[in-house]
Structures are given as C-alpha cells and as structure tokens.
Scaffold this motif. Structure first.
Motif, PDB file in Angstrom:
ATOM      1  N   UNK A 130       0.857  -1.063   0.081  1.00  0.00           N
ATOM      2  CA  UNK A 130      -0.029  -0.017   0.083  1.00  0.00           C
ATOM      3  C   UNK A 130       0.915   1.305   0.050  1.00  0.00           C
ATOM      4  N   UNK A 131       1.929   1.236   0.584  1.00  0.00           N
ATOM      5  CA  UNK A 131       2.886   2.221   0.923  1.00  0.00           C
ATOM      6  C   UNK A 131       3.727   2.487  -0.593  1.00  0.00           C
ATOM      7  N   UNK A 132       3.705   1.440  -1.180  1.00  0.00           N
ATOM      8  CA  UNK A 132       4.253   1.626  -2.573  1.00  0.00           C
ATOM      9  C   UNK A 132       3.321   2.475  -3.646  1.00  0.00           C
ATOM     10  N   UNK A 133       2.046   2.127  -3.309  1.00  0.00           N
ATOM     11  CA  UNK A 133       1.091   2.682  -4.172  1.00  0.00           C
ATOM     12  C   UNK A 133       1.102   4.150  -4.049  1.00  0.00           C
ATOM     13  N   UNK A 134       1.296   4.614  -2.537  1.00  0.00           N
ATOM     14  CA  UNK A 134       1.225   5.965  -2.364  1.00  0.00           C
ATOM     15  C   UNK A 134       2.401   6.861  -3.067  1.00  0.00           C
ATOM     16  N   UNK A 135       3.456   5.961  -2.750  1.00  0.00           N
ATOM     17  CA  UNK A 135       4.860   6.620  -3.368  1.00  0.00           C
ATOM     18  C   UNK A 135       4.492   6.743  -4.915  1.00  0.00           C
ATOM     19  N   UNK A 136       3.785   5.886  -5.548  1.00  0.00           N
ATOM     20  CA  UNK A 136       3.591   6.198  -7.082  1.00  0.00           C
ATOM     21  C   UNK A 136       2.972   7.468  -7.261  1.00  0.00           C
ATOM     22  N   UNK A 137       1.660   7.393  -6.410  1.00  0.00           N
ATOM     23  CA  UNK A 137       0.779   8.523  -6.593  1.00  0.00           C
ATOM     24  C   UNK A 137       1.337   9.873  -6.216  1.00  0.00           C
ATOM     25  N   UNK A 138       2.114   9.915  -4.994  1.00  0.00           N
ATOM     26  CA  UNK A 138       2.854  11.046  -4.751  1.00  0.00           C
ATOM     27  C   UNK A 138       3.951  11.794  -5.799  1.00  0.00           C
ATOM     28  N   UNK A 139       4.616  10.783  -6.441  1.00  0.00           N
ATOM     29  CA  UNK A 139       5.531  11.184  -7.165  1.00  0.00           C
ATOM     30  C   UNK A 139       4.852  11.850  -8.603  1.00  0.00           C
ATOM     31  N   UNK A 140       3.719  11.219  -8.799  1.00  0.00           N
ATOM     32  CA  UNK A 140       3.025  11.632 -10.168  1.00  0.00           C
ATOM     33  C   UNK A 140       2.168  12.936  -9.898  1.00  0.00           C
ATOM     34  N   UNK A 141       2.093  13.126  -8.557  1.00  0.00           N
ATOM     35  CA  UNK A 141       1.305  14.369  -8.455  1.00  0.00           C
ATOM     36  C   UNK A 141       2.033  15.339  -7.997  1.00  0.00           C
ATOM     37  N   UNK A 142       3.148  15.108  -7.354  1.00  0.00           N
ATOM     38  CA  UNK A 142       3.992  16.338  -6.724  1.00  0.00           C
ATOM     39  C   UNK A 142       5.427  16.405  -7.086  1.00  0.00           C
ATOM     40  N   UNK A 143       5.685  15.287  -7.831  1.00  0.00           N
ATOM     41  CA  UNK A 143       7.011  15.376  -8.347  1.00  0.00           C
ATOM     42  C   UNK A 143       8.008  14.754  -7.326  1.00  0.00           C
TER      43      UNK A 143
END
Ligand code: MLT
Length: 264
Positions: A130-143
């Motif tokens: 689940x934390x990997x999914x958040x990392x993916x989301x974070x980098x795509x939204x905030x860089x």
C-alpha cells in the motif's frame, strides 16, 4: 554510454578489463551511486566494471507504467549479451538486490558470485504494498522532490545526515534526476515482486551479504537471518551506515567487497 535493450534506450558505463562485475543500483537513485566503488576497483586493473541506470532512472528511458524486477533482470541479461559477457559477478543494493534475485531465478548460470547489500529476499507485505502505491501517486502528483523528502530519512542513518550533508545532497540530486514515471513504475514493480526465499538454499556461487549497522529498512539482524540460509555466505556489517551503506561509508564498503572479490 547509451544502448538499445528490450526496446528502450538504457544508459550504462563499462570500464576496465578482467572479471565482469555489474553494479545494480537502489531505488530511486541511479548508476552514479557506485562511483566510489568503481573508481577504486578500476585502479586495481582486475575487473571489468559495469553500471547501468534502470529504466526510468538516471539517463535511461521508460515506456511502461510498471517496471518489474524481471524487466530489470532482462535488461541486465540484454546488456551482458551486448557486451559479450557469459557470466558476471552481480553487486546489488536494496532494489538492486531484488533485481539480482529475479536475475538469479531466470539466469542463474550467468552469475559467478553475488554481493547483496541492504536487501532481502522476501516479497512485500500488504502494508508495504500500500505504501508503494502511495509513493507512485505522490511522485506523479507532486514530483521527485516530494519523494526525496519522503525517502531520505529512511535511506540514510542519523550519523550520515548530521555528519555528511554532502551525501544527503547527492542522494537528493539523484532522486531529482529520475523520471517521475520511472519512480512510480519501479514502486509498482517492487510491490509485485516474487518472494525469493526459496532461492536461498539453491545458491551455489560465492556470496557476500552486507548490511548497514543502522539500516532501518533491512537491518543487520534481518540480513543475518536470511544469509544463514545460504551455504557458506559471508556477512559484513558497515558501521555508522544506514540503508545506502555504499554511499554512506564508501571506504568501509569498498574494503569489504575488495576482500570478498580477492577471496574468489
Ligand atoms: C531501495 O533502497 O532500493 C529501496 O529502499 C527498496 C525498498 O523500498 O524496499
């Protein structure tokens, strides 16, 4: 240098002549993390030293939304074929170690020795996935800089952060140099990786396991417990280092791998 492997432009370096030794970098860094080790070993004129940027990192391209550890293993195999290498010593740190396990499963006869640092054979549990999914989301939204802020405290020891601000800067620079898509794809790929504990009993090449003393992701106790399942594996702990032990204590790390390589 750049070359086309598995339909992607991948960046790599290839220096020296002698026994092939391929370095596999951590998430979310690039091949320059091995600079100290390759420079030191090159001076010994005994090894052919290869580093590569995983797809989506450093100077390598990416095309897909997921980079599996098998993709990375296939990229290493493709590069070896292009460089005319039948066999190589693999040295992987963290995600580089996950990729090395995938390589071992697919291409075990092409591995002459293994150095695995700050890594583990187990697959991710549900919380980590689940934390990997958040990392993916974070980098795509905030860089990438949001990822640097998030990852650096878990990657480096307190000692490194207090005493070696230049190391932290280098790590930040490497993370900022990655493609957001590359970071997201590798995070998804790590989340899906296969458990490799079944491979441990089958490893029959010389093997060195390294852990940073203060590695909070894959601590020395964890390294000892999986290294014990491999016949004759050597283990070394790098004092004052966290997860990125080769960058945090480059001299100590290089001495340990030097001694291993000369014992082969
Ligand atoms: C790495 O350093 O490659 C990553 O921290 C691996 C991980 O998050 O499991």
């Amino acid at each position: 240098m750049k070359t086309r492997i598995n339909s992607l432009e991948l960046a790599y370096d290839d220096h020296g002549i002698g026994q092939p030794l391929i370095f596999l970098h951590a998430f979310p860094l690039n091949r320059s993390m091995w600079e100290y080790q390759t420079r030191s070993l090159l001076a010994e004129q005994r090894f052919r030293l290869v580093t590569l940027d995983w797809r989506g990192f450093g100077e390598s391209d990416i095309a897909a939304d997921i980079s599996t550890m098998e993709d990375f293993a296939d990229d290493v195999a493709g590069l070896m074929a292009q460089l005319g290498m039948q066999q190589a010593i693999l040295c992987g740190l963290s995600m580089g170690g996950y990729a090395a396990f995938a390589f071992l499963r697919k291409y075990s006869r092409r591995v002459s020795a293994l150095i695995l640092a700050d890594t583990k054979p187990e697959a991710d549990d549900a919380v980590t996935q689940a934390s990997r999914a958040q990392v993916a989301q974070l980098v795509l939204s905030e860089g990438t800089s949001a990822i640097a802020d998030q990852q650096i405290p878990r990657l480096l020891s307190a000692y490194t952060r207090e005493q070696q601000p230049d190391v932290e800067l280098r790590v930040r620079h490497m993370i900022n140099g990655a493609l957001a898509q590359g970071i997201a794809a590798a995070a998804r790929g790590m989340a899906q990786r296969a458990d490799a504990t079944d491979l441990l009993a089958t490893i029959d090449c010389p093997m060195l396991v390294i852990a940073g003393e203060h590695d909070s992701i894959t601590p020395p106790s964890m390294a000892r417990s999986w290294a014990e399942q491999i016949a004759d594996a050597q283990i070394a702990v790098i004092p004052r280092a966290g997860h990125l032990s080769n960058l945090e204590q480059p001299e100590a790390f290089t001495t340990v791998i030097h001694n291993f390589l000369y014992s082969l």
